[in-house]
Enzyme design. Sequence first.
Site, PDB file in Angstrom:
ATOM      1  N   HIS B  47     -19.425  29.830  84.122  1.00  0.00           N
ATOM      2  CA  HIS B  47     -19.686  30.126  82.812  1.00  0.00           C
ATOM      3  C   HIS B  47     -21.378  29.685  82.362  1.00  0.00           C
ATOM      4  O   HIS B  47     -21.913  30.393  81.866  1.00  0.00           O
ATOM      5  CB  HIS B  47     -18.934  29.409  81.663  1.00  0.00           C
ATOM      6  CG  HIS B  47     -19.168  29.729  80.317  1.00  0.00           C
ATOM      7  ND1 HIS B  47     -18.356  30.757  79.778  1.00  0.00           N
ATOM      8  CD2 HIS B  47     -19.821  28.975  79.220  1.00  0.00           C
ATOM      9  CE1 HIS B  47     -18.832  30.844  78.579  1.00  0.00           C
ATOM     10  NE2 HIS B  47     -19.664  29.911  78.398  1.00  0.00           N
ATOM     11  N   HIS B  93     -15.350  34.827  74.357  1.00  0.00           N
ATOM     12  CA  HIS B  93     -14.758  33.735  74.130  1.00  0.00           C
ATOM     13  C   HIS B  93     -13.266  34.273  74.585  1.00  0.00           C
ATOM     14  O   HIS B  93     -12.177  34.141  73.867  1.00  0.00           O
ATOM     15  CB  HIS B  93     -14.772  33.519  72.747  1.00  0.00           C
ATOM     16  CG  HIS B  93     -15.351  31.776  72.571  1.00  0.00           C
ATOM     17  ND1 HIS B  93     -14.787  31.129  71.698  1.00  0.00           N
ATOM     18  CD2 HIS B  93     -16.256  31.226  73.302  1.00  0.00           C
ATOM     19  CE1 HIS B  93     -15.359  29.853  71.845  1.00  0.00           C
ATOM     20  NE2 HIS B  93     -16.029  29.911  72.935  1.00  0.00           N
TER      21      HIS B  93
END
Lengths: 217, 761
Positions: B47, B93
């Site tokens: 990420h 998200h």
Amino acid sequence: MTRIAVVVFPGSNCEHDVVEALGRVNIDATLVWHTETSLAGADGVVVPGGFAHGDYLRPGAIARFSPVMTAVEEAARDGRPVIGICNGFQVLTEAGLLPGALQRNAGLRFLCRTVPCRVVSTRSVLTRTCEPGAMLELPINHNEGNYTCDDSTLDRLREQDQIVLTYDDNPNGSVADIAGICNEAGNVVGLMPHPERASSSLLGSLDGVGLLASLAS
Amino acid sequence: MSSMGSDTALHLQLGLTDDELGMIVRVLGREPTHLELAMYSVMWSEHCSYKSSRIHLRRLPSEGKNVLVGPGENAGVVDVGDGTAIALRIESHNHPSAVEPYQGAATGVGGILRDVFTMGARPIALMDPLFFGDLEDPRSRFLFDGVVRGIAGYGNSVGVPTVGGQLTFSSTYRGNPLVNVFCLGVLPVDRLVLGRASGVGNLAVLLGSLTGRDGIGGVSVLASAGFSGAEGGEDSKRPSVQVGDPFEEKRLIEASLDLLDQGLVVGIQDLGGAGLSCATSETAARAGLGMTVDASAVPQREMAMSPVEIMTSESQERMLAIVRPDSLDAVLATCAKYEVRATVVGEVTAPDASGTGRLVVRDGTGAVVADVPASSLSEDAPLYRRPLEAPHDLAERSAPGPSAVLAGDPSRRAEWAWDLSAQLTEMSYDPEFVSGQYDHQLFLNTVIGPGEADATVLRLAGPGVPWTGKGLALTTDANPGWCAVDPRLGAALTVGEAVLNVACTGARPVAAVDCLNFGNPEHPVVMWQLSEAIDGMAEACAEFEVPIVGGNVSLYNESDGADIDPTPVVGVVGLIDRLDERPPRHAGMRDGDALVLLGRRSALLGGSRWCRDVLGEPGGALAEIDYEAHLDACEIARSLAGVAGRGLGVSALHDVADGGLGLCLAELAAASGIGVSVTDGAIASPAELFSEAPSRVVVAVAASGVDRLLGMAAGSGVPAAPIGHASGDRIVVPGLVDLPVGRFSHARRARLADAAAHTHD
């Protein structure tokens, strides 16, 4: 030139919009931070929309204790215009300047859309230049816009011509389709629709202009 | 983590491989401490480090003469004239929203806002591209409802309007929904600020929320691994999801912008994934300096937090400001006004004797618990060239199924047994149910609201940035159906659609951001999809001269071993030089208007929604994109949405995309409340009705303007033909569709509300 104080709490968010829209009708509007204790001689007050103090506890429940509210109450007592829009309406009911309360929308969802509203009373400082019965296309934007009060208060609102605006097609469950009310004197007005959002043809509606312009003394 | 025994080595528990541990030991010249290991694990997570995708992302074009800040900073920044710039960013998200939809979506909004106001920009618009499993699936309905409520709950309260987005329902997202969020901010060019910790002796001041144990390892444990039932599934990951507080964020926005206006900070950086580890190391590394952090000075929400917990917590609504010591009192006073907590937690330090800026963390006793080269956390992250492999069924995917062949063959008309009117109705849903729960009007900028035209149109203005007459057009687009058939061409077509969308509101594109949502990068097919999609996007952006100024990569979107279809999302911002009047909206179509199709007729069904969702079979190869023809179509659409169009009596424009001409015409009818009557033969087969071939726009124009419109198109080399007119109260395509507008509108309005009302059965 009329000077209007626009009160800003932490969490307010419509203050700049109100200043811009009032400017279009030649009203000089100034932001006043919630810790101020004076409105510096303003001719009237707008408590704008948003989420004062995060709407924690209940919308308006904490804002009513902000220092500036003493000056707002004084302006109301003096007969100066005090307008609460959306969250501002919630603040004014919590502060006891207007009767009743605003609870969650009947559908339990936030609503942002333009709805037809009817001018019921032209006695209020906000609607004094409107035609009785006039229909206005006004944006609403709220989660707690469902006006409620007890039966005797409702009777009194009706008898004293304090119901200012009603919805034509009730979006939130408000008692008696109420979208806005005023105090007995007509100088304190609370309404859920946002007249500042209906003040430009580029944005699709000019129906709020007349309401805002009526604040010019 | 619960599935791993306590005898598993710490680095493995933290998501680092043995090789990565070896790299850390080489960087430090010794074994790492617990805190150092934790910091590397979050910073070197997929990420944060883009370790699988970085090698490919370099191929995206990011240069442009007006680009002030490109990829790599918190947000891209583009000069739009008059001393004004826009900042834009897109994020995902996905995994937090799959675990806890309300808070996952809410904190996604909070995170991207911080990325934008970190640059000195006032956030003025949010958009949310959302992808869920099909609506027949109860869990997908639950996630849909929760995500929408989370976006509304946070976005409305924080005071930034949500002005659009995209909604896709497809079974490919059943186990792994996608929640992307795009944010746009405006700023005076001279307020632009970068996240740099310059000036030895300057102070690192932590602003905002208390630091708690929430979200520890969010980026490594949650965002950089797939979902699988064997590990306990989503429930075991819930503690890694954070909880948002929009009121704290609202105060943080106002305080930060006020600090920047007063010139009181030399650099500012949000705390997102990897928390303080990321903010301290990145700000120091960008300045080529070091930083000393006192972990015990960090205001804590819980008792007895360890330096590891403090440095890796992902508690929301925090910023790190770099402040000169003589400005500290003024900074604290400004923060006090907004009731924002501000605490000195560190100090910028000079590089060591070898020229290396070091990030040193001390605990409450003054002992050093971490001492690493600041740049090693961000810049020395591993770079993987993972194996690529085209899928074995590539040829089958681009071969049309039997129904698709039949649908394109008018000589077999007698065999067409589909109820196309019903199918058209089932394919449509009115996004108003979603956008009506978002404040989409704040700041008095929303000239064309969500779903009212092909792109949202805003005034280029905001608090502190007065309007000078310009407008912005915003769109986010994705088409997993296209990308599943051919990720390269699908991604190029997606960019093409976005560029055409802004053109249909009169804007020329100035910048793009991309959010690349893919499956598990350890699967060679997924890496092939990613690489192909990047190439397609790069080619299209280069052809359209639209720089990609920022992006996000979300990998490990898989569930029980099944990867999602490749889902590259593109957000494009266009500029309108003079926004004197409202550009045409779909609702503007008038009774009696002629309907003109710009672009060629097509019966190609490749990647189409009708084949994918309704027939359940492949539609064949995608239509190629002819860049020159597409640019010509954009140019004429732009004219028709502006002054030239007003002269001709143009009342509406709508591009032909998802759902083909059928859905395009039906949506115009639903928006305007007026029927559509297609000329006999103008749409001759179901394939023509549902083809999603690119570079096509339907224009509604006054009958008196048709000849001039056709002349204008001929002059531009754009094929154009009248295909019918607007009238009555039915949608009629002779021989194919006959549907009352009211029934279509009612069904599409009810679909999402019904789904959201039934989340548990």
